[in-house]
Structure formats: C-alpha cells, structure tokens
Scaffold this motif. Sequence first.
Motif, PDB file in Angstrom:
ATOM      1  N   ARG A  74       0.865  -1.181   0.000  1.00 25.55           N
ATOM      2  CA  ARG A  74       0.000   0.000   0.000  1.00 25.55           C
ATOM      3  C   ARG A  74       0.901   1.231   0.000  1.00 25.55           C
ATOM      4  N   GLY A  75       0.883   1.976  -1.107  1.00 22.97           N
ATOM      5  CA  GLY A  75       1.714   3.171  -1.192  1.00 22.97           C
ATOM      6  C   GLY A  75       3.201   2.875  -1.105  1.00 22.97           C
ATOM      7  N   GLY A  76       3.625   1.732  -1.644  1.00 19.45           N
ATOM      8  CA  GLY A  76       5.043   1.379  -1.615  1.00 19.45           C
ATOM      9  C   GLY A  76       5.504   0.751  -0.313  1.00 19.45           C
ATOM     10  N   GLU A  77       4.611   0.607   0.658  1.00 16.93           N
ATOM     11  CA  GLU A  77       4.966   0.004   1.942  1.00 16.93           C
ATOM     12  C   GLU A  77       4.192  -1.284   2.153  1.00 16.93           C
ATOM     13  N   LYS A  78       4.788  -2.204   2.922  1.00 16.75           N
ATOM     14  CA  LYS A  78       4.116  -3.456   3.261  1.00 16.75           C
ATOM     15  C   LYS A  78       3.348  -3.269   4.572  1.00 16.75           C
ATOM     16  N   VAL A 120       3.356 -11.564  -0.060  1.00 16.15           N
ATOM     17  CA  VAL A 120       3.020 -10.165  -0.312  1.00 16.15           C
ATOM     18  C   VAL A 120       1.892 -10.106  -1.337  1.00 16.15           C
ATOM     19  N   LEU A 121       0.843  -9.384  -0.973  1.00 16.07           N
ATOM     20  CA  LEU A 121      -0.300  -9.153  -1.858  1.00 16.07           C
ATOM     21  C   LEU A 121      -0.201  -7.733  -2.408  1.00 16.07           C
ATOM     22  N   ARG A 122      -0.868  -7.495  -3.541  1.00 16.47           N
ATOM     23  CA  ARG A 122      -0.963  -6.145  -4.095  1.00 16.47           C
ATOM     24  C   ARG A 122      -2.355  -5.991  -4.678  1.00 16.47           C
ATOM     25  N   PRO A 123      -2.810  -4.745  -4.802  1.00 18.88           N
ATOM     26  CA  PRO A 123      -4.090  -4.522  -5.482  1.00 18.88           C
ATOM     27  C   PRO A 123      -3.973  -5.003  -6.933  1.00 18.88           C
ATOM     28  N   ARG A 124      -5.025  -5.624  -7.439  1.00 19.87           N
ATOM     29  CA  ARG A 124      -5.009  -6.121  -8.825  1.00 19.87           C
ATOM     30  C   ARG A 124      -4.737  -4.983  -9.786  1.00 19.87           C
TER      31      ARG A 124
END
Length: 65
Positions: free
Chosen positions: A10-14, A59-63
């Motif tokens: 989120r915003g480059g941070e975990k 680690v997940l990320r927004p699609r």
Amino acid sequence: MCESSVYLLRGGEKVLVMKEAGRLQVSEGGVVCVSAMGERVEVPGAEIADANLIRHEIVLRPRGE
C-alpha cells in the motif's frame, strides 16, 4: 510451523494483514487469509505479488498494479 506472514503493498509500503496465515484462498474477488485457528481476513481486489516460502512471507498487491 509452516505459517507465513501476509502483507499488502500500500503506497510502496508493506502493511501486515495476518501474522500467521496457514492458508490463502484466491478468487476473482480477492484473497482470503485463514489462520490455523480458523480466523479469516478478506482482502478484496488483491492478488499475490510474491510468495517467499523460505522467509515465510507472502506479499499481496491490489489487482492491476
């Protein structure tokens, strides 16, 4: 134990989602993290970005990112 910590980028941070997830369920709606005790945390709109099983870190990320 074989549990892994799950983070969301989120915003480059975990950001920690779940400390000891034993299972991830991936669907078109996102990812559900499930602990050995049955606790469930839903992360809508997420996908797996990286799974480092040696470090027990997922680690997940927004699609679409």
